[in-house]
Design a protein around this motif. Structure first.
Motif, short mmCIF file in Angstrom:
data_model
loop_
_atom_site.label_atom_id
_atom_site.label_comp_id
_atom_site.label_asym_id
_atom_site.label_seq_id
_atom_site.Cartn_x
_atom_site.Cartn_y
_atom_site.Cartn_z
N GLN A 108 0.83 -1.21 0.00
CA GLN A 108 0.00 0.00 0.00
C GLN A 108 0.86 1.26 0.00
O GLN A 108 0.58 2.23 -0.70
CB GLN A 108 -0.93 -0.01 1.22
N ARG A 109 1.92 1.22 0.81
CA ARG A 109 2.84 2.36 0.84
C ARG A 109 3.49 2.56 -0.53
O ARG A 109 3.61 3.68 -1.02
CB ARG A 109 3.91 2.13 1.91
N SER A 110 3.92 1.45 -1.13
CA SER A 110 4.53 1.53 -2.47
C SER A 110 3.53 2.08 -3.48
O SER A 110 3.88 2.90 -4.35
CB SER A 110 5.00 0.15 -2.93
N ILE A 111 2.27 1.64 -3.37
CA ILE A 111 1.24 2.13 -4.30
C ILE A 111 1.03 3.63 -4.09
O ILE A 111 0.94 4.40 -5.06
CB ILE A 111 -0.08 1.35 -4.08
N ARG A 112 0.96 4.07 -2.80
CA ARG A 112 0.81 5.51 -2.53
C ARG A 112 1.99 6.30 -3.10
O ARG A 112 1.81 7.34 -3.74
CB ARG A 112 0.69 5.74 -1.02
N ASP A 113 3.22 5.79 -2.84
CA ASP A 113 4.41 6.47 -3.38
C ASP A 113 4.37 6.52 -4.90
O ASP A 113 4.71 7.54 -5.52
CB ASP A 113 5.69 5.76 -2.91
N THR A 114 3.96 5.40 -5.50
CA THR A 114 3.89 5.35 -6.97
C THR A 114 2.85 6.33 -7.49
O THR A 114 3.09 7.03 -8.50
CB THR A 114 3.55 3.91 -7.42
N LEU A 115 1.69 6.39 -6.83
CA LEU A 115 0.66 7.35 -7.25
C LEU A 115 1.13 8.79 -7.10
O LEU A 115 0.90 9.63 -7.98
CB LEU A 115 -0.63 7.13 -6.43
N THR A 116 1.83 9.06 -5.99
CA THR A 116 2.39 10.41 -5.80
C THR A 116 3.40 10.73 -6.89
O THR A 116 3.41 11.83 -7.47
CB THR A 116 3.06 10.51 -4.42
N LEU A 117 4.25 9.73 -7.17
CA LEU A 117 5.25 9.93 -8.23
C LEU A 117 4.58 10.13 -9.58
O LEU A 117 5.01 10.97 -10.39
CB LEU A 117 6.20 8.72 -8.26
N ILE A 118 3.50 9.35 -9.83
CA ILE A 118 2.77 9.50 -11.10
C ILE A 118 2.19 10.90 -11.22
O ILE A 118 2.27 11.55 -12.27
CB ILE A 118 1.67 8.42 -11.21
#
Length: 195
Positions: free
Chosen positions: A33-43
């Motif tokens: 979930q943290r990775s997904i949040r970081d990825t979404l922020t990066l996106i």
């Protein structure tokens, strides 16, 4: 009794294993979930950067088009100025040659006039109608008339020399050199505009 205790131990071990596995799953899920949040922020961040880059590309493209239009305008203006300069050069050369032709024709007219008329008759003072009283010194009169004739011949030779100098002067005359320097200055100006 021993078998019941062993069963309970085994059951507890299984429960601990399941709890451990459940904790590992929960940890993995949290990490995912943290990775997904970081990825979404990066996106989102990359999307904003892409948008800014697209806007900058559009601005640079419009600036490029403006610079092309300016370059075309400057080039056309330089071409027009170059054509005007060539026309001015042609006019100046034509006018210079006309000036030298007129000067040569004047010199030729002076030469023809001096050849056609008797210089001696032009230099003699008008004779009055009263009779001239001559004394016994005619030699002085001849000497003074010879001096006038000599002066007139010198003037005529100087006029012929000046005419010949003017005919031979087009490449070295003061007026020609001044015009030539002005044309050279104009050429340098046009060359600096091209650069």
């Amino acid at each position: 009794m021993d078998s019941t205790i062993e069963k309970i131990k085994l059951k507890e071990q299984e429960q601990e294993a399941k709890l451990k596995e459940k904790r590992e799953y929960e940890t993995s899920i949290t990490l995912l979930q943290r990775s997904i949040r970081d990825t979404l922020t990066l996106i989102d961040k990359l999307h904003d950067e892409e948008k800014a880059l697209n806007e900058r590309i559009i601005n640079l493209s419009s600036q490029k088009e403006l610079e092309k239009i300016r370059n075309i305008a400057i080039k056309s203006e330089v071409d027009v100025l170059k054509k005007e300069l060539e026309d001015l050069k042609a006019d100046i050369n034509y006018n210079i040659s006309n000036v030298w032709k007129i000067r040569s024709s004047y010199c030729e007219a002076v030469k023809q006039t001096s050849d056609e008329y008797d210089v001696w008759a032009l230099l003699i003072k008008p004779v009055c109608t009263e009779p001239i009283v001559r004394n016994n010194t005619p030699e002085k009169e001849i000497v003074s008339n010879d001096g006038r004739l000599h002066t007139a011949i010198e003037r005529r030779e100087k006029a012929i020399a000046e005419r010949n100098r003017l005919l031979a002067e087009p490449d070295t005359g003061g007026e020609f050199v001044r015009i030539k320097n002005a044309l050279r200055y104009l050429d340098e100006k046009v060359a600096s505009l091209r650069n």
